[in-house]
Structures are given as C-alpha cells and as structure tokens.
Design an enzyme around this catalytic site. Structure first.
Site, PDB file in Angstrom:
ATOM      1  CE  LYS A  79      81.778   1.023 -23.531  1.00 49.30           C
ATOM      2  NZ  LYS A  79      80.903   2.170 -23.600  1.00 49.30           N
ATOM      3  CB  THR A  81      83.914   3.011 -13.896  1.00 50.38           C
ATOM      4  OG1 THR A  81      83.820   4.423 -14.078  1.00 50.38           O
ATOM      5  CG2 THR A  81      84.183   2.698 -12.430  1.00 50.38           C
ATOM      6  NE  ARG A 102      86.226   4.846 -27.146  1.00 55.41           N
ATOM      7  CZ  ARG A 102      84.960   5.256 -27.186  1.00 55.41           C
ATOM      8  NH1 ARG A 102      84.502   5.877 -28.253  1.00 55.41           N
ATOM      9  NH2 ARG A 102      84.163   5.056 -26.173  1.00 55.41           N
ATOM     10  CE  LYS A 113      80.359   8.993 -24.494  1.00 56.62           C
ATOM     11  NZ  LYS A 113      81.640   8.787 -23.793  1.00 56.62           N
ATOM     12  CB  ALA A 281      81.079   3.993 -30.579  1.00 57.37           C
ATOM     13  CG  PHE A 309      77.958   4.948 -27.549  1.00 54.56           C
ATOM     14  CD1 PHE A 309      77.738   5.697 -26.407  1.00 54.56           C
ATOM     15  CD2 PHE A 309      78.390   5.616 -28.677  1.00 54.56           C
ATOM     16  CE1 PHE A 309      77.917   7.083 -26.386  1.00 54.56           C
ATOM     17  CE2 PHE A 309      78.570   6.991 -28.684  1.00 54.56           C
ATOM     18  CZ  PHE A 309      78.333   7.723 -27.533  1.00 54.56           C
ATOM     19  CG  PHE A 389      74.853   3.074 -10.238  1.00 56.01           C
ATOM     20  CD1 PHE A 389      74.992   4.428 -10.469  1.00 56.01           C
ATOM     21  CD2 PHE A 389      75.264   2.194 -11.231  1.00 56.01           C
ATOM     22  CE1 PHE A 389      75.536   4.896 -11.660  1.00 56.01           C
ATOM     23  CE2 PHE A 389      75.803   2.649 -12.417  1.00 56.01           C
ATOM     24  CZ  PHE A 389      75.938   4.009 -12.632  1.00 56.01           C
ATOM     25  CD1 TRP A 417      82.706   5.642  -9.529  1.00 54.51           C
ATOM     26  CD2 TRP A 417      82.500   5.700  -7.306  1.00 54.51           C
ATOM     27  NE1 TRP A 417      82.784   6.957  -9.131  1.00 54.51           N
ATOM     28  CE2 TRP A 417      82.661   7.026  -7.781  1.00 54.51           C
ATOM     29  CE3 TRP A 417      82.354   5.478  -5.946  1.00 54.51           C
ATOM     30  CZ2 TRP A 417      82.670   8.118  -6.919  1.00 54.51           C
ATOM     31  CZ3 TRP A 417      82.367   6.580  -5.086  1.00 54.51           C
ATOM     32  CH2 TRP A 417      82.523   7.884  -5.578  1.00 54.51           C
TER      33      TRP A 417
END
Length: 565
Positions: A79, A81, A102, A113, A281, A309, A389, A417
């Site tokens: 997210k 990225t 954040r 994480k 979150a 999230f 991906f 990415w």
C-alpha cells in the site's frame, strides 16, 4: 515487499542507497516552503514550522486522495509503495502533489511487518533513517508518555493528594519495540522507598494515547489542551482523574514542541513527502498527523495520504475520526488489491500464491467487493489499484480488470515497484485518480455522534464488517456505564481489531457472514477524543516472531545499513 522483484534483483535498501537525493532545501523551495519555515536535520531531512507558512494566494486547499486496501495478508500488498508511486505519477502528469505518510515504528521494523517507506523505485528517502530513528519523534512521544506515568506514580508515593486508586489505572508505560514480556509487570517492589507496588504493563509507543493526541492535534496549543484532557485512571471514589488534574500538561507539551512539526523528505523521483506520526490502525486510528495533512493541503493541489491496513480499519477511522476533527475529507479513495491477496482470501496457502488459480481468485474477490461497497457508504466512489507482482499472469490481471469493469469500478494495474521513481508504471492509475478527484462527491460519516457508544459499535460491525451483531463482555458493559456517567458517550469509536479479517478472528479470511464481534473492553481516550473498543485477541503490545527481521540486519564498516528490507 518487492512487487515486481525478480531473483537477483536489488533489494529496496540497495535501490534506496543508489538513488541520488537532492538537498532538502531544493525540495522545500519547489514545494513553496520558505527558508524561515525550514528546520534542517542534516542534508536530506527537515522539519517544517506550519506557523511560518503563508497561504497560497487565490488557491483553495489541496484535494485529499486516501489510499486504502483490501484486507491485508502476511504476504504484504504494498500500500505504501502504491501511495508513493501514485503521487510520483500524478506529479509526472503535471499536478502539484505532496505525500503525507505515517512514520514507521521500530517494533514492526525489527519484527516482521517491515517499514513504511514504500519499496522498489517508489520509496521515500532516506529510507534507512526514516525506518530507524528518523528525527526522534517517536522517542519524544515515548518520553512524554513515560514522564506522565513517572509523575503519576510519584504523586501516589508522595501522599496521593488526588486520591488516585492504583488498582484502577488505565494508562501504561510504553516503548517503541515489540516485547511481549512487558505486557504485564509489577512495579514499586523493594520496600517503602521504591514506590507504591502496583500492577502495571507496557504498550507499544504507537498504541499510546499521546501518539493519538499528537496525530489529532491542530497545533501546539491544541496539543497542550488535549494532553490535559487525558484520563489516566480513576480515584477511590471512581471519578476520572486527568493530566490537567496533576497540572503537568505543560511539561508534556514541552517534550513534544519540536516533534509536533511535520518532517519533510522526498521520493526517489523528488516528490515532496511529509512523514509524521504513526498510530497503528488495528489498535489506534492508523493515520498520519492531522498537522501534516493540513500542511500538505496548504502547499499542494493534491495530497496523497494513506490509512493503515484495510478499508475496514484505517479508512473507516480516517472518515469517522480524523475527518471529523480536521478539514481533510477525501475527494477520492484508492483501494489497493493484489492478485495474490485475492487468492489467499480465496483459500490458497501462502506458499502457493505464485501459482495460477482462477477459482481462488474468483472466490477471494468477495473480500475486495465488500471493501469497495464500504467506501461507497461514505459517499465516495473508489478506484482500484491492482498492485502488480512479478508472479501475476496477464490472464489474472485481465480477469480482475474485467471484474472491476463489470462492477462499475474504475481500475488500473500499477507497476510502480519496478517502473516507479519517475517511470510510467503508475500513469494509468494516476489518470483515473485525477479524474475521480475532479468529479463531484458527497462525503458523509458512517454514524452521527449522537448515537450511543453501543450503537456506533454495532453500526461499524454490521455495516463495515458484515457482522450479525455485537457481544459485550461483562467488563465492557461496566465500562459502558462509566462512559455514560462521565459524559463521554458522544465520542466516536476506534475499533481495535485484527487486520487480517472482517471478524475478530485473524484466521477467518474472505468475506464471512453470520458472525459476532466480541467486545472485551472499552478504553476512553478522552485526550484523543474517541473510545477504543478492544475486540477478540488484539493486543496493544505485540510480540516478535520466531525469526525477527532484526536477525538479518547489520551495519557495514562505513556505517551503512545492511539487510533493512
């Protein structure tokens, strides 16, 4: 997580270290930040003093784009990225853009994480410094939290003039680390001169109410006032006792006076980014600081921000908590989805996510559908970002694009990415988001504040999670009575729930029906201005995994980070 990463390709850290950063003064000047508002933290980081900014003549505040996601999986969805790549692509298209993110917490960085700076060629830099100590904001918040508790325990030791009941403390000490052994502790042992013994515990810093206050304050004066409203426990007569009762809100604000200024950094492509604040979150409200978002709106035409999230957690809290306090209602919402997350929600185990599975994809899309319908309940039409991906097949991507078209939802594949950082990997997504920003919307909150606390919780559980109902434990029912008696029933609700499921059971994936949300306790956060509802087994002090990410980290002889993602 490396969305398009092939075996042998560079890691996020290697890409970041090879990038050419521009002096932060140049980034600030292009963003419209005057030198007198800039406080340098080295060559590539700075704090901004919002009080020294002047409004742009003839310019309305920038429009907000909120990036959210479907329910996350342990495999990671990217997210942050996508947020960075989208902003870079909007800037590439000629929009004046700023990012508001954040700050990462050291606990997840050293745990499992990961960080919060994006990945590949869609990163904010310097990623190693941001993911570690950055400008010291979290250390200041930790210090303020623990100063409060030291002063509380000292007050009790020195005679307890306020009549504080040590058995009814609702505030804990914190540290910015995952450490399960500190969840429950006993302090004050060793005799009379060591203090008054009582049961205590630690939360992670990002779960501290001071973090929430920090992220919801409009300015330094508001920060000081909110700190004073914090309820840290109860007296022997069961009346609440606050920071203002102790008279220490000024001292806590003093510890935070520099940290409260937003941090300015840049993306690989040179897009300005404010990285500031970081409540979780799943156990807090999951958004960057209100000061940073409003500062970004003052400087840019489009502000791309994210909420932690899935849309059931961070996005709902952005709409019902953050957007009630500040003028930051989104004009567009992006929901990030991935082929492999859809397949995992369709029943495929993590180790098989790279294998084509049309049946699982079709089953897992129900999770995405629920999130999209939830966004629409706030009066906003979502845009789907399909974060690509390397293992995604063209057939799978085409199927998901066709599904979105049949659902009447705008969607685009984002390959940011590998093709971000000024590349064209997010151009199609940026065009669809820009069109959504320019389209009219009718933002609304999910519930009115006049609704009872029970009613607010049931509304979120039924409308957003899809639950049949809510079950309140006996302690939660007692807390509801306290909330009504103390006049806090008009506050919004911040649900503390697992991020992996619409239910309060992390193992139940997809879009389940016929379940009940179990509220085990309610914690009034009177400084932040919301009621936390603890559900299921969610914890405010996480633990480390069997093989923490820290095991792969090191530093070379030149002081460069090694193994940081």
């Amino acid at each position: 997580m490396s969305e398009s990463k092939a075996p042998g390709s560079m890691s996020d850290l290697e890409i970041a270290l090879k990038a050419t950063l521009r002096p932060i003064e140049e980034i600030a000047a292009e963003a419209g930040i005057p030198p007198e508002a800039l406080e340098l933290y080295g060559r590539f980081k700075a704090k901004i003093d919002p009080a020294k900014l002047t409004p742009r003549p003839g310019k309305a505040p920038g429009k907000v784009v909120l990036v959210s996601a479907m329910s996350p999986t342990p495999a990671g969805e990217g997210k942050s990225t996508t947020t960075v790549g989208l902003a870079d692509s909007l800037a590439r298209a000629g929009h004046k853009v700023m990012i508001a993110l954040r700050e990462p917490s050291l606990g997840p960085v050293l745990g499992m994480k990961g960080g919060a700076t994006g990945g590949g060629y869609s990163q904010v830099l310097p990623m190693d410094e941001i993911n570690l100590h950055f400008t010291g904001d979290f250390h200041a918040i930790t210090a303020a939290n623990n100063a409060l508790m030291a002063l509380v325990d000292n007050h009790i030791f020195q005679g307890n003039e306020l009549g504080i009941d040590p058995r009814r403390m609702t505030f804990k000490r914190v540290m910015d680390m995952n450490d399960r052994s500190l969840r429950e502790v006993v302090i004050g042992l060793g005799g009379p001169v060591q203090g008054v013994p009582r049961q205590d515990g630690f939360d992670i810093t990002v779960a501290s109410e001071i973090m929430a206050v920090f992220c919801l304050a409009r300015n330094l004066a508001d920060l000081r006032e909110r700190l004073g409203r914090i309820t840290f426990g109860y007296r022997y007569d069961r009346s609440p006792v606050t920071v203002a009762d102790l008279g220490i809100q000024g001292a806590l604000a003093l510890l935070l006076k520099d940290a409260i200024k937003p941090n300015l950094v840049q993306t690989i492509a040179g897009t300005p980014a404010l990285v500031h604040g970081g409540p979780f979150a799943n156990i807090a409200h999951g958004c960057n600081s209100l000061i940073a978002t409003e500062t970004a709106r003052q400087l840019a035409d489009i502000v791309v921000t994210e909420a932690g999230f899935g849309a059931d957690l961070g996005a709902e809290k952005f709409m019902d908590i953050k957007a009630r306090i500040g003028d930051v209602a989104p004009s567009a919402v992006v929901v990030v989805a991935t082929i492999r997350a859809l397949k995992m929600h369709g029943g495929v185990p993590r180790e098989q996510l790279t294998e084509p599975n049309a049946e699982a994809l079709a089953a897992g899309v129900e999770n995405l559908r629920r999130h999209l319908h939830n966004v629409e309940k706030f009066g906003i039409t979502p845009v789907v970002a399909i974060n690509r991906f390397g293992s995604d097949s063209a057939a799978e991507l085409d199927w998901l694009l066709d599904w979105c078209a049949r659902e009447g939802v705008q969607a685009a594949v984002a390959d940011v990415w590998g093709r971000g950082g000024g590349g064209d990997g997010g151009d199609e997504l940026a065009a669809k988001v820009a069109a959504a920003v320019a389209s009219p919307s009718s933002f609304r909150h999910l519930y009115p504040l006049e609704l009872s606390v029970e009613g607010k919780i049931r509304t979120i559980a039924q409308e957003i999670y899809g639950a049949d109902g809510v079950e309140f434990s006996v302690p939660a029912q007692r807390r509801l009575a306290d909330i009504r008696r103390n006049g806090w029933a008009g506050l919004p609700v911040c649900m503390a729930k697992t991020q992996y499921s619409f239910t309060d059971d992390a193992t139940v994936l997809g879009a389940p029906k016929g379940f009940t949300i179990h509220v085990r306790d309610l914690i009034p956060k009177t400084g932040a201005g919301f009621i936390v509802a603890l559900t299921g087994a969610v914890m405010t002090m996480p633990g480390l995994p069997k093989e923490p990410a820290a095991m792969r980290m090191d530093v070379d002889a030149d002081g460069n980070a090694v193994g940081l993602f």
